[in-house]
Write an enzyme that holds these catalytic residues in place. Structure first.
Site, PDB file in Angstrom:
ATOM      1  N   THR A  10       0.806  -1.223   0.000  1.00 51.20           N
ATOM      2  CA  THR A  10       0.000   0.000   0.000  1.00 51.20           C
ATOM      3  C   THR A  10       0.840   1.274   0.000  1.00 51.20           C
ATOM      4  OG1 THR A  10      -0.178  -0.068   2.407  1.00 51.20           O
ATOM      5  CG2 THR A  10      -1.961  -1.123   1.134  1.00 51.20           C
ATOM      6  N   CYS A  11       2.158   1.142   0.045  1.00 52.33           N
ATOM      7  CA  CYS A  11       3.056   2.301   0.083  1.00 52.33           C
ATOM      8  C   CYS A  11       3.486   2.659  -1.341  1.00 52.33           C
ATOM      9  CB  CYS A  11       4.275   1.969   0.941  1.00 52.33           C
ATOM     10  SG  CYS A  11       5.584   3.204   0.879  1.00 52.33           S
ATOM     11  N   SER A  12       3.220   3.888  -1.761  1.00 53.14           N
ATOM     12  CA  SER A  12       3.565   4.299  -3.126  1.00 53.14           C
ATOM     13  C   SER A  12       5.075   4.286  -3.359  1.00 53.14           C
ATOM     14  CB  SER A  12       2.981   5.671  -3.445  1.00 53.14           C
ATOM     15  OG  SER A  12       3.505   6.656  -2.580  1.00 53.14           O
TER      16      SER A  12
END
Length: 124
Positions: A10-12
């Site tokens: 979920t971390c760009s």
């Protein structure tokens, strides 16, 4: 050692680094370190290869850092390592391990130096 990324889907930034590795022709082992947390020993090993202390790997934003009192300068690396193993969300991301070294990809572009240092892909 093969290529491994401690990744949070979920971390760009983590997704960007993984894409950069793949664009360079590297198919790393992708370890969702939240779902499969590293042990205290693995955190110690990561710190050794990264060449940083435990405070250098702790994430503050969006974590229980304050609630756990981890800003106390009197806390030892052992205490911080134990906290990261118990609460993997405290580990800054992404961390990329390569045959020749490792890097905490903050900023994300640091991955290109690691790729070049390992003779893989094209550095940017």
């Amino acid at each position: 050692m093969d290529w491994v990324i401690w990744h949070k889907p979920t971390c760009s930034t983590s997704r960007w680094v993984l894409a950069a590795l793949r664009e360079a022709g590297i198919q790393p082992e992708v370890r969702d370190y939240i779902a499969a947390p590293p042990s205290e020993g693995e955190v110690r090993d990561a710190l050794a290869v990264l060449g940083i202390g435990a405070r250098g790997l702790i994430r503050r934003k969006g974590t229980p850092f304050v609630e756990l009192g981890l800003g106390d300068p009197g806390l030892s690396d052992d205490a911080l390592i134990a906290a990261m193993a118990a609460h993997p969300i405290l580990i800054e991301r992404p961390v990329v391990f390569a045959p020749h070294g490792a890097v905490l990809c903050r900023p994300k572009e640091r991955v290109h130096d690691l790729i070049a240092r390992n003779g893989a892909g094209v550095a940017r």
